[in-house]
Design an enzyme around this catalytic site. Structure first.
Site, PDB file in Angstrom:
ATOM      1  N   ARG A   1       0.845  -1.202   0.000  1.00 51.99           N
ATOM      2  CA  ARG A   1       0.000   0.000   0.000  1.00 51.99           C
ATOM      3  C   ARG A   1       0.878   1.249   0.000  1.00 51.99           C
ATOM      4  O   ARG A   1       1.971   1.261   0.560  1.00 51.99           O
ATOM      5  CB  ARG A   1      -0.897  -0.016   1.241  1.00 51.99           C
ATOM      6  CG  ARG A   1      -2.014   1.009   1.238  1.00 51.99           C
ATOM      7  CD  ARG A   1      -2.976   0.731   2.382  1.00 51.99           C
ATOM      8  NE  ARG A   1      -2.327   0.863   3.670  1.00 51.99           N
ATOM      9  CZ  ARG A   1      -2.297   1.993   4.384  1.00 51.99           C
ATOM     10  NH1 ARG A   1      -2.883   3.080   3.911  1.00 51.99           N
ATOM     11  NH2 ARG A   1      -1.699   2.029   5.540  1.00 51.99           N
TER      12      ARG A   1
ATOM     13  N   ARG B   1      16.810 -20.190  36.440  1.00 51.90           N
ATOM     14  CA  ARG B   1      17.006 -19.465  35.175  1.00 51.90           C
ATOM     15  C   ARG B   1      17.902 -20.285  34.249  1.00 51.90           C
ATOM     16  O   ARG B   1      19.058 -20.559  34.577  1.00 51.90           O
ATOM     17  CB  ARG B   1      17.639 -18.111  35.471  1.00 51.90           C
ATOM     18  CG  ARG B   1      17.631 -17.132  34.319  1.00 51.90           C
ATOM     19  CD  ARG B   1      18.299 -15.833  34.743  1.00 51.90           C
ATOM     20  NE  ARG B   1      18.275 -14.841  33.688  1.00 51.90           N
ATOM     21  CZ  ARG B   1      17.313 -13.930  33.549  1.00 51.90           C
ATOM     22  NH1 ARG B   1      16.313 -13.907  34.416  1.00 51.90           N
ATOM     23  NH2 ARG B   1      17.345 -13.057  32.569  1.00 51.90           N
TER      24      ARG B   1
ATOM     25  N   ASN C   1       7.880   0.940   0.823  1.00 57.26           N
ATOM     26  CA  ASN C   1       8.058  -0.270   0.014  1.00 57.26           C
ATOM     27  C   ASN C   1       8.959  -0.085  -1.189  1.00 57.26           C
ATOM     28  O   ASN C   1       9.450  -1.075  -1.740  1.00 57.26           O
ATOM     29  CB  ASN C   1       6.684  -0.779  -0.452  1.00 57.26           C
ATOM     30  CG  ASN C   1       5.845  -1.266   0.705  1.00 57.26           C
ATOM     31  OD1 ASN C   1       6.301  -2.025   1.539  1.00 57.26           O
ATOM     32  ND2 ASN C   1       4.597  -0.811   0.765  1.00 57.26           N
TER      33      ASN C   1
ATOM     34  N   SER D   1      -4.501  -7.068   6.130  1.00 56.98           N
ATOM     35  CA  SER D   1      -3.869  -7.842   5.059  1.00 56.98           C
ATOM     36  C   SER D   1      -4.828  -8.896   4.526  1.00 56.98           C
ATOM     37  O   SER D   1      -4.900  -9.136   3.313  1.00 56.98           O
ATOM     38  CB  SER D   1      -2.588  -8.508   5.575  1.00 56.98           C
ATOM     39  OG  SER D   1      -1.629  -7.556   5.943  1.00 56.98           O
TER      40      SER D   1
END
Length: 434
Positions: free
Chosen positions: A32, A181, A42, A102
């Site tokens: 677009r 962890r 783009n 989209s």
């Protein structure tokens, strides 16, 4: 459950897969014109190529698709798409709004093209996509029977619950135990979408689903997972693309020779004439240093003097003496003039880097393993080149391309060294040679 094995990104894969006869497969890039973050993002140049050009090149060279489409509402984007041999779907105003999704744009395309069976929605903002990524993903649909496949990347990041500032709620871990962890090497990490592509059958798309049915993922390595969203990402992405982007079907292993046009590349194309009728041209010190850098790394440099716009013989002799480079004269079709030279050198075009500056250079720019034009080159030359420099002719463009050639040469050397290491490992057994 252990992660599903997948091919190593960037490795050689089987030849491009033929489309299954019963399935019509297309690639669709949504572009677009109303990007809010970066205007006309783009088609903004990234590492010398319009952003959308990187994925269009990969889609075409994959040999997978019956057709490659760009869905856009903008004339400039449409022209760039056509220059990369894509077809253009002019999307309607209804799916070109800021609020449009989209999926809505893809559904419109499917409605207008009823013969399509599988759509690969490739994100224009994923410039490190390679043909083999698409090939392996499509096999999951055509051979393994999946309805949708999407790309993911593995992340090793610990996540915590977000809480309101000043509130009484405290954060808690979402994917780890702080008391235990784990080390990175002891943790598989998590798979997250990287947005590079989404394969889906049109039957799913018509139902308003892009990911559904029998679905799976295709895992890409982190270095290929580049997504341009905000301006600050641009310089980071550019460096990543120079290392991991897809530059064509025959990537050069090592450039052994560079052809460089004199007028319009090493010079800015202007010739000054003194009162004594002596011709004068100027060369940027950065460009001269670029030539020396190549020669110090055993890359032969040959300068090209165009017969249509020649630099005087006395200047050519001075330039030959100053640079130590051979100077050849070429005519309207440089490719024909240079073929005998390469044959004598026993080189192929894939071993060559070429820097030109106009439409006459297009054939050489296309055939060379690496090719470039200065930042002020005309459009027909830019389209043919694999790289478009930021610097202009006579102002650092040659140095910029020289550095790029040496970068690719260093990468090839590192790959060869890694192969030797891997081979050596295969010949050891419990610390002994066998």
């Amino acid at each position: 459950m252990p992660p599903r094995k997948r091919p190593q990104d960037g490795k050689k894969v089987d030849p491009p897969m033929k489309k299954a006869k019963e399935k019509h497969v297309v690639a669709l890039i949504l572009a677009r014109g109303g990007s809010k973050g970066i205007p006309l993002k783009n088609i903004k140049k990234l590492a010398g190529v319009p952003l959308i050009g990187w994925v269009l090149r990969a889609a075409h060279d994959s040999g997978l698709f019956d057709s490659v489409w760009v869905s856009t509402d903008h004339d400039e984007i449409a022209e760039v798409a056509k220059s990369f041999k894509a077809k253009v779907h002019r999307r309607s105003l209804e799916v070109s709004k800021d609020s449009s999704t989209s999926l809505e744009a893809i559904q419109e395309f499917v409605k207008d093209h009823p013969g399509v069976d599988v759509v690969c929605n490739i994100q224009a903002t994923s410039p490190c996509l390679h043909p083999d990524h698409l090939s392996e993903a499509l096999k999951l649909i055509t051979k393994d029977g999946y309805d949708s496949v999407f790309s993911v990347v593995r992340r090793h990041q610990f996540r915590w619950k977000e809480v309101n500032e000043g509130g009484s709620e405290v954060t808690v871990p979402l994917n780890l135990d702080p008391k235990n962890r784990p080390r990175r090497q002891d943790w598989d990490g998590e798979l997250v979408e990287n947005g590079s592509f989404y394969f889906s059958t049109t039957s799913l798309i018509k139902k308003g689903i892009l990911q559904g049915g029998k679905m799976t993922y295709y895992e890409m390595k982190p270095q290929y997972s580049v997504d341009i969203d905000i301006d600050i990402d641009w310089p980071v992405a550019e460096q990543r693309v120079l290392r991991y982007g897809y530059f064509g079907k025959v990537p050069p292993e090592v450039v052994r020779l560079m052809f460089c046009k004199l007028s319009g590349c090493l010079t800015d194309g202007r010739i000054a004439i003194s009162s004594s009728e002596e011709e004068m041209v100027s060369f940027h010190i950065r460009d001269m240093e670029g030539l020396r850098m190549l020669k110090s790394e055993n890359v032969e440099v040959v300068l090209l003097n165009c017969s249509q716009d020649p630099i005087g013989q006395s200047l050519v002799e001075k330039l030959r003496e100053r640079t130590g480079c051979e100077v050849l004269t070429v005519g309207k079709k440089p490719l024909e003039d240079l073929q005998p030279f390469l044959k004598k050198k026993k080189l192929e075009w894939k071993d060559v880097a070429y820097m030109g500056n106009d439409g006459a250079d297009a054939d050489c720019l296309n055939q060379s393993g690496l090719s470039a034009v200065p930042g002020d080159a005309p459009a027909d030359a830019v389209k043919a080149a694999k790289y478009s420099c930021h610097h202009t002719a006579g102002n650092g463009a040659v140095r910029e391309f020289s550095e790029y050639i040496l970068l690719k040469k260093q990468e090839a050397k590192s790959k060869r060294e890694q192969v030797r290491v891997d081979c050596n490992k295969s010949f050891t057994f419990f610390g002994r040679w066998v």
